[in-house]
Design an enzyme around this catalytic site. Structure first.
Site, PDB file in Angstrom:
ATOM      1  N   ASP A 100       0.847  -1.193   0.000  1.00  0.00           N
ATOM      2  CA  ASP A 100       0.000   0.000   0.000  1.00  0.00           C
ATOM      3  C   ASP A 100       0.880   1.240   0.000  1.00  0.00           C
ATOM      4  O   ASP A 100       1.831   1.340   0.782  1.00  0.00           O
ATOM      5  CB  ASP A 100      -0.892   0.000   1.245  1.00  0.00           C
ATOM      6  CG  ASP A 100      -2.349   0.273   0.925  1.00  0.00           C
ATOM      7  OD1 ASP A 100      -2.594   1.155   0.087  1.00  0.00           O
ATOM      8  OD2 ASP A 100      -3.235  -0.386   1.507  1.00  0.00           O
ATOM      9  N   ASP A 202      -3.317   4.447  -2.597  1.00  0.00           N
ATOM     10  CA  ASP A 202      -4.468   4.888  -1.833  1.00  0.00           C
ATOM     11  C   ASP A 202      -4.968   6.246  -2.312  1.00  0.00           C
ATOM     12  O   ASP A 202      -4.167   7.153  -2.591  1.00  0.00           O
ATOM     13  CB  ASP A 202      -4.061   4.970  -0.349  1.00  0.00           C
ATOM     14  CG  ASP A 202      -5.221   5.239   0.574  1.00  0.00           C
ATOM     15  OD1 ASP A 202      -6.064   4.352   0.732  1.00  0.00           O
ATOM     16  OD2 ASP A 202      -5.274   6.353   1.146  1.00  0.00           O
ATOM     17  N   GLU A 265      -6.559   3.083  -6.240  1.00  0.00           N
ATOM     18  CA  GLU A 265      -7.870   3.197  -5.589  1.00  0.00           C
ATOM     19  C   GLU A 265      -8.595   4.395  -6.192  1.00  0.00           C
ATOM     20  O   GLU A 265      -8.143   5.535  -6.080  1.00  0.00           O
ATOM     21  CB  GLU A 265      -7.721   3.383  -4.083  1.00  0.00           C
ATOM     22  CG  GLU A 265      -9.082   3.449  -3.385  1.00  0.00           C
ATOM     23  CD  GLU A 265      -8.992   3.846  -1.924  1.00  0.00           C
ATOM     24  OE1 GLU A 265      -9.822   3.355  -1.127  1.00  0.00           O
ATOM     25  OE2 GLU A 265      -8.105   4.654  -1.569  1.00  0.00           O
ATOM     26  N   HIS A 327     -10.878  -3.479   3.354  1.00  0.00           N
ATOM     27  CA  HIS A 327     -10.829  -3.045   4.749  1.00  0.00           C
ATOM     28  C   HIS A 327     -11.729  -1.855   5.046  1.00  0.00           C
ATOM     29  O   HIS A 327     -11.876  -1.472   6.210  1.00  0.00           O
ATOM     30  CB  HIS A 327      -9.387  -2.682   5.121  1.00  0.00           C
ATOM     31  CG  HIS A 327      -8.836  -1.556   4.308  1.00  0.00           C
ATOM     32  ND1 HIS A 327      -8.581  -1.669   2.958  1.00  0.00           N
ATOM     33  CD2 HIS A 327      -8.511  -0.283   4.636  1.00  0.00           C
ATOM     34  CE1 HIS A 327      -8.119  -0.526   2.502  1.00  0.00           C
ATOM     35  NE2 HIS A 327      -8.070   0.333   3.500  1.00  0.00           N
ATOM     36  N   ASP A 328     -12.341  -1.268   4.019  1.00  0.00           N
ATOM     37  CA  ASP A 328     -13.218  -0.113   4.211  1.00  0.00           C
ATOM     38  C   ASP A 328     -14.697  -0.449   4.019  1.00  0.00           C
ATOM     39  O   ASP A 328     -15.542   0.437   4.200  1.00  0.00           O
ATOM     40  CB  ASP A 328     -12.855   0.994   3.211  1.00  0.00           C
ATOM     41  CG  ASP A 328     -11.541   1.679   3.544  1.00  0.00           C
ATOM     42  OD1 ASP A 328     -11.206   1.752   4.744  1.00  0.00           O
ATOM     43  OD2 ASP A 328     -10.849   2.129   2.614  1.00  0.00           O
TER      44      ASP A 328
END
Length: 532
Positions: A100, A202, A265, A327-328
């Site tokens: 990430d 991200d 993302e 994870h969100d």
């Protein structure tokens, strides 16, 4: 399709949230040695590439997405030597490792920001986004933070506001500053030189903000990609003019290294999402397609529309990708139920393009109700019911203490799911009908099948609106996938002259020849059928 596809086109990516995968030192928090100890499980499952959520030094205001040092590891997770060992051992097992990369913001404890806020004349002042107050003394404009409240924080020492689109401890970098871009590209090179196989970037679509600081309009329509900000449209804080030049710059850094992947993302409507591939396919290799994760309607016709609109919007030669959860987002089994989670796994692993799996979804793990006193997510400070801790709980390995995630007696950072004694790797690996064994079977078929890895996609016309049927074809190999999105049996009449043989059912209990002119699917059943 190129004659020799890149590894990221045929591989399956598995996202690991490091705090919750495996705790090796007994402190109740997952770590790098723990991940290392589970690499053989991932190979057994059939995974090809691992995406690690952040492992950098961080005050953990947003659990690693607030970074204070981009070129080291947090002691909670281990040392840089541990990271090097993980890269080495992953590569020995023919596993790729994706890291990430969080370029939109740093921690307020990062040395860059400490210098930036030291004085208005500091050379790094312009590395972040500072502004005077509005005439009334309040924030410069109406921009709202994704976690709630204003996106602006007053700094008493220098008497200006700084921008933070997330938590106040996550100040946004100024990506219009060439010095910032240069420093952040050096971060990429640091990890690429250590052998990292690529990055998931991200908040890629948010790196630039409107230079005039114009107010965002209030949100009047809530689309499937608007989950991050319920209050307003991101007209002046997202997808700004000039962003694609920066995307190309990031790609050019990776292109200096052999066979590295750039995953972005991007939560945008599909026609804007696909622009991140670049006009000459010189942008992100895989702008993350999270439509299944954000979609609120789990019905055959809604899923069919998502697939067909995405396939139609893709630029020529662009490679698709699919994401069920991360994870969100709430876990897929919590959104659609455990029976339909099997359908979701077959869908994800048989569509055209690169799939991304979230750790634990292969077990049908569900969200865990976290008591308020045990919640950590900064979102919960503004909206107590909107905590992402629910989908970040520890991986369930065994039916023993702490589900095998950590040693008995350790205090876990988040509680284990109450059903861990049945929903775990140990138990499900011994049950031939479990969702874990279904996932493994799907991954095995995918790896051995050119149709599933490289083949074309075509929705098959049929009249049953409760079911989805599609073909995957490559050279002489043809597969039919049929999925029942309901809790009752369905019959699908398919216009096919070939005979078919069931290779895999989501219920893991039938194979062999079948009648395709009137094919019966049981409740919550999907079948992968070979045509001949």
């Amino acid at each position: 399709m190129a004659q020799h596809p890149s590894w990221w086109q045929t591989n399956v990516i598995y996202q690991i949230y490091p705090r919750s995968f495996q705790d090796e030192n007994g402190d109740g928090i997952g770590d790098l040695p723990g991940i290392l100890s589970r690499l053989d499980y991932l190979r057994w499952l059939g995974i090809d590439a691992i995406w690690l959520s952040p492992i950098y030094p961080s005050p953990m205001a947003d659990f690693g997405y607030d970074i204070s040092d981009y070129t080291n590891t947090h002691p909670l997770f281990g040392t840089l030597a541990d990271m090097d060992k993980l890269i080495e051992e992953a590569h020995k097992r023919d596993l790729k490792l994706i890291l990430d990369y969080v370029p939109n913001h740093t921690s307020d404890e990062h040395p860059w920001f400490q210098q930036s806020r030291a004085s208005r004349s500091n050379p790094r002042r312009s590395w972040y986004l500072w502004s005077d107050s509005a005439p009334d003394g309040g924030p410069p404009n109406n921009w709202a933070g994704f976690f709630g409240g204003s996106a602006w924080q007053w700094d008493t020492k220098t008497e200006q506001y700084y921008l933070h689109m997330f938590d106040a401890k996550q100040p946004d970098l100024n990506w219009r500053n060439p010095e910032v871009r240069s420093a952040m590209y050096d971060v990429l090179r640091f990890w690429l030189d250590r052998g990292i196989d690529g990055f998931r970037v991200d908040a890629l679509w948010m790196l630039l903000k409107d230079e005039q600081l114009r107010d965002n309009p209030a949100r009047t329509v809530w689309g499937p990609c608007d989950l991050l900000n319920k209050l307003q449209e991101g007209q002046y804080t997202e997808d700004q003019p000039g962003i694609h030049a920066i995307v190309r710059e990031i790609r050019s850094v990776l292109d200096k290294y052999k066979e590295r992947v750039f995953i972005g993302e991007v939560y945008l409507p599909v026609h804007r999402l696909v622009a991140y591939y670049g006009e000459m396919l010189d942008g992100a290799h895989l702008p993350l397609n999270c439509q299944f994760a954000t979609n609120r309607v789990w019905e055959a016709q809604a899923i069919k529309q998502i697939i067909e609109e995405y396939e139609a919007a893709l630029p020529a030669q662009a490679w698709p990708n699919w994401v069920l959860g991360n994870h969100d987002m709430p876990r897929i089994a919590s959104r659609v139920g455990r029976e339909q989670a099997r359908i979701a796994q077959m869908l994800l692993l048989t569509l055209r393009g690169t799939p991304t799996c979230y750790y634990g979804d292969e077990l049908g793990m569900e969200d865990v109700d976290i008591p308020p006193s045990l919640r950590h997510d900064p979102q919960a400070k503004y909206d107590p019911d909107n905590t992402r801790d629910r989908e970040r709980t520890p991986m369930q390995w065994t039916k023993g203490p702490n589900a095998g995630f950590s040693i008995p007696g350790s205090h876990l950072w988040l509680p284990i799911a109450p059903d861990y004694q049945t929903a775990n790797v140990e138990s499900q690996s011994q049950d031939p009908h479990s969702i874990l064994m279904l996932t493994r079977a799907l991954l095995t078929l995918r790896r051995s099948s050119s149709s599933l890895t490289l083949g074309s996609y075509r929705t098959l016309a049929q009249e049953n609106i409760n079911c989805l049927a599609y073909l995957r074809e490559h050279e002489h190999q043809r597969y039919l996938i049929t999925l029942n999105f309901t809790d009752t049996g369905q019959t699908v009449h398919m216009p096919l002259e070939e005979s078919g043989s069931i290779l895999l059912s989501t219920q893991m209990d039938r194979v062999g020849n079948c009648n395709l002119s009137a094919f019966n699917l049981r409740a919550h059943e999907g079948c992968l059928i070979e045509l001949s």
